[in-house]
Design a protein around this motif. Structure first.
Motif, PDB file in Angstrom:
ATOM      1  N   LYS A 171       0.826  -1.209   0.000  1.00 38.72           N
ATOM      2  CA  LYS A 171       0.000   0.000   0.000  1.00 38.72           C
ATOM      3  C   LYS A 171       0.857   1.255   0.000  1.00 38.72           C
ATOM      4  O   LYS A 171       0.511   2.263  -0.632  1.00 38.72           O
ATOM      5  CB  LYS A 171      -0.940  -0.014   1.213  1.00 38.72           C
ATOM      6  CG  LYS A 171      -2.041  -1.057   1.134  1.00 38.72           C
ATOM      7  CD  LYS A 171      -2.958  -0.845  -0.070  1.00 38.72           C
ATOM      8  CE  LYS A 171      -4.152  -1.789  -0.036  1.00 38.72           C
ATOM      9  NZ  LYS A 171      -5.070  -1.594  -1.182  1.00 38.72           N
ATOM     10  N   SER A 172       1.984   1.201   0.697  1.00 31.91           N
ATOM     11  CA  SER A 172       2.906   2.339   0.685  1.00 31.91           C
ATOM     12  C   SER A 172       3.441   2.583  -0.729  1.00 31.91           C
ATOM     13  O   SER A 172       3.531   3.732  -1.195  1.00 31.91           O
ATOM     14  CB  SER A 172       4.055   2.078   1.650  1.00 31.91           C
ATOM     15  OG  SER A 172       4.952   3.172   1.692  1.00 31.91           O
ATOM     16  N   ALA A 173       3.774   1.493  -1.429  1.00 31.59           N
ATOM     17  CA  ALA A 173       4.245   1.623  -2.813  1.00 31.59           C
ATOM     18  C   ALA A 173       3.141   2.172  -3.706  1.00 31.59           C
ATOM     19  O   ALA A 173       3.391   3.005  -4.595  1.00 31.59           O
ATOM     20  CB  ALA A 173       4.719   0.262  -3.323  1.00 31.59           C
ATOM     21  N   GLY A 174       1.901   1.715  -3.478  1.00 29.45           N
ATOM     22  CA  GLY A 174       0.784   2.252  -4.246  1.00 29.45           C
ATOM     23  C   GLY A 174       0.587   3.732  -3.996  1.00 29.45           C
ATOM     24  O   GLY A 174       0.346   4.511  -4.930  1.00 29.45           O
ATOM     25  N   ASN A 175       0.676   4.140  -2.743  1.00 30.96           N
ATOM     26  CA  ASN A 175       0.574   5.568  -2.425  1.00 30.96           C
ATOM     27  C   ASN A 175       1.612   6.378  -3.189  1.00 30.96           C
ATOM     28  O   ASN A 175       1.325   7.455  -3.723  1.00 30.96           O
ATOM     29  CB  ASN A 175       0.788   5.790  -0.920  1.00 30.96           C
ATOM     30  CG  ASN A 175      -0.394   5.355  -0.081  1.00 30.96           C
ATOM     31  OD1 ASN A 175      -1.465   5.055  -0.601  1.00 30.96           O
ATOM     32  ND2 ASN A 175      -0.197   5.321   1.228  1.00 30.96           N
ATOM     33  N   HIS A 176       2.845   5.863  -3.216  1.00 30.95           N
ATOM     34  CA  HIS A 176       3.929   6.578  -3.896  1.00 30.95           C
ATOM     35  C   HIS A 176       3.621   6.724  -5.390  1.00 30.95           C
ATOM     36  O   HIS A 176       3.800   7.804  -5.965  1.00 30.95           O
ATOM     37  CB  HIS A 176       5.250   5.834  -3.695  1.00 30.95           C
ATOM     38  CG  HIS A 176       6.440   6.588  -4.171  1.00 30.95           C
ATOM     39  ND1 HIS A 176       7.213   7.372  -3.353  1.00 30.95           N
ATOM     40  CD2 HIS A 176       7.002   6.694  -5.417  1.00 30.95           C
ATOM     41  CE1 HIS A 176       8.195   7.928  -4.047  1.00 30.95           C
ATOM     42  NE2 HIS A 176       8.092   7.522  -5.304  1.00 30.95           N
ATOM     43  N   PHE A 177       3.142   5.637  -6.005  1.00 34.62           N
ATOM     44  CA  PHE A 177       2.836   5.712  -7.436  1.00 34.62           C
ATOM     45  C   PHE A 177       1.754   6.755  -7.706  1.00 34.62           C
ATOM     46  O   PHE A 177       1.896   7.586  -8.625  1.00 34.62           O
ATOM     47  CB  PHE A 177       2.385   4.357  -7.978  1.00 34.62           C
ATOM     48  CG  PHE A 177       1.834   4.448  -9.377  1.00 34.62           C
ATOM     49  CD1 PHE A 177       2.684   4.554 -10.464  1.00 34.62           C
ATOM     50  CD2 PHE A 177       0.459   4.492  -9.595  1.00 34.62           C
ATOM     51  CE1 PHE A 177       2.180   4.689 -11.753  1.00 34.62           C
ATOM     52  CE2 PHE A 177      -0.050   4.621 -10.883  1.00 34.62           C
ATOM     53  CZ  PHE A 177       0.809   4.709 -11.956  1.00 34.62           C
ATOM     54  N   PHE A 178       0.676   6.721  -6.947  1.00 32.93           N
ATOM     55  CA  PHE A 178      -0.441   7.631  -7.248  1.00 32.93           C
ATOM     56  C   PHE A 178      -0.119   9.081  -6.878  1.00 32.93           C
ATOM     57  O   PHE A 178      -0.640  10.008  -7.501  1.00 32.93           O
ATOM     58  CB  PHE A 178      -1.728   7.136  -6.593  1.00 32.93           C
ATOM     59  CG  PHE A 178      -2.328   5.973  -7.347  1.00 32.93           C
ATOM     60  CD1 PHE A 178      -3.022   6.184  -8.523  1.00 32.93           C
ATOM     61  CD2 PHE A 178      -2.121   4.679  -6.913  1.00 32.93           C
ATOM     62  CE1 PHE A 178      -3.531   5.118  -9.256  1.00 32.93           C
ATOM     63  CE2 PHE A 178      -2.630   3.598  -7.632  1.00 32.93           C
ATOM     64  CZ  PHE A 178      -3.341   3.826  -8.808  1.00 32.93           C
ATOM     65  N   LYS A 179       0.753   9.286  -5.906  1.00 34.32           N
ATOM     66  CA  LYS A 179       1.239  10.639  -5.638  1.00 34.32           C
ATOM     67  C   LYS A 179       2.071  11.130  -6.816  1.00 34.32           C
ATOM     68  O   LYS A 179       1.960  12.286  -7.242  1.00 34.32           O
ATOM     69  CB  LYS A 179       2.064  10.652  -4.347  1.00 34.32           C
ATOM     70  CG  LYS A 179       2.683  12.003  -4.007  1.00 34.32           C
ATOM     71  CD  LYS A 179       1.638  13.044  -3.665  1.00 34.32           C
ATOM     72  CE  LYS A 179       2.297  14.317  -3.128  1.00 34.32           C
ATOM     73  NZ  LYS A 179       1.306  15.377  -2.841  1.00 34.32           N
ATOM     74  N   ARG A 180       2.899  10.264  -7.373  1.00 30.40           N
ATOM     75  CA  ARG A 180       3.686  10.620  -8.554  1.00 30.40           C
ATOM     76  C   ARG A 180       2.783  10.916  -9.748  1.00 30.40           C
ATOM     77  O   ARG A 180       3.028  11.841 -10.525  1.00 30.40           O
ATOM     78  CB  ARG A 180       4.637   9.475  -8.905  1.00 30.40           C
ATOM     79  CG  ARG A 180       5.764   9.270  -7.920  1.00 30.40           C
ATOM     80  CD  ARG A 180       6.926  10.179  -8.224  1.00 30.40           C
ATOM     81  NE  ARG A 180       8.084   9.852  -7.414  1.00 30.40           N
ATOM     82  CZ  ARG A 180       9.310  10.269  -7.692  1.00 30.40           C
ATOM     83  NH1 ARG A 180       9.537  11.011  -8.764  1.00 30.40           N
ATOM     84  NH2 ARG A 180      10.317   9.948  -6.900  1.00 30.40           N
TER      85      ARG A 180
END
Length: 254
Positions: A171-180
């Motif tokens: 989920k942390s990786a997903g957050n990073h992608f969608f913030k990008r």
């Protein structure tokens, strides 16, 4: 007036957030047309019953792999309601949890990769693939269903379990992608992109028989119906673009 078209992934289980978000979106407006993406349409019996009674719901098959996502894109793009309007929003709710009580010192690579596939790579592929249809839509919304367990700052604190390490990492990786993704197209193309923690919900994903009304510390678990409606309400309301929020619309630390 033209329809407002939303695509919701992970909507097959009646005790899940996605299914109940679909129900809530259909109830919110007669203009809403919902496309529910599920891994196995034949097995989504309750969803199919609703679709038989309500022409504003379309059920399509979609797993997390790229070939399946592309096949679903072609099917969705061919729907008359989408040809006319594009897609107004994605509610990316599909996900898995396999790690349970496994801690950071115990987690293994296959388990982590499996959770990354369902919770990070799958939503990423859907967002990337469906961008052309979102660009044709009026609202241009992408909501990624994340979790407070994915917050690096809050990792393992408070009501968070000591396990679920792979789930939190994914989920942390997903957050990073969608913030990008927000940084790339949010302002320049007027997209609303939000990472959303739906609250603590008593679904079958949780082990140990947690029920609605149960309390862990200051956290009270709610029903899937409540969780789905909150997700739909926040999705419709928009705002908070480029942020990580909870079911109350409050910001969470990344």
């Amino acid at each position: 007036m033209s329809s407002i078209v939303y695509l919701v992934t992970g909507s097959n289980r009646p005790d899940g957030v996605g299914f109940n978000a679909v129900v809530a979106l259909l109830a919110q407006s007669l203009l809403n047309h919902v496309i529910a993406a599920v891994r196995n349409p034949a097995g989504a019996e309750e969803l199919q019953k609703i679709a038989q009674e309500n022409e504003r719901l379309t059920v399509v098959k979609m797993a997390s792999d790229l070939e399946s996502v592309k096949t679903a894109f072609n099917e969705v793009a061919g729907l008359p309601v989408v040809r006319e309007n594009g897609i107004d929003g994605l509610l990316l709710n599909a996900g898995v949890t396999l790690s349970g009580e496994i801690t950071a010192s115990q987690i293994d690579t296959p388990t982590l990769l499996a959770e990354l596939e369902g919770n990070t790579f799958g939503p990423m592929r859907v967002a990337q693939t469906f961008l052309p249809l979102l660009r044709l839509g009026k609202q241009k919304k992408i909501f990624y269903t994340s979790s407070v367990i994915g917050s690096t700052e809050l990792a393992g604190e408070g009501a968070q379990p000591g396990g679920f390490t792979a789930y939190g990492l994914s989920k942390s990786a997903g957050n990073h992608f969608f913030k990008r993704l927000y940084n790339e197209i949010g302002k320049s193309e007027s997209f609303t992109i939000v990472c959303y923690h739906p609250g603590y919900i008593a679904t079958s994903m949780l082990k140990g028989g947690v029920k609605a009304g149960d309390r862990i510390g200051d956290v009270v678990f709610v029903t899937p119906e409540q969780g789905g409606k909150s997700a739909a309400d926040n999705f419709i309301a928009g705002g908070h673009s480029g942020e990580f929020i909870n079911e109350e619309g409050k910001n969470l630390p990344w």
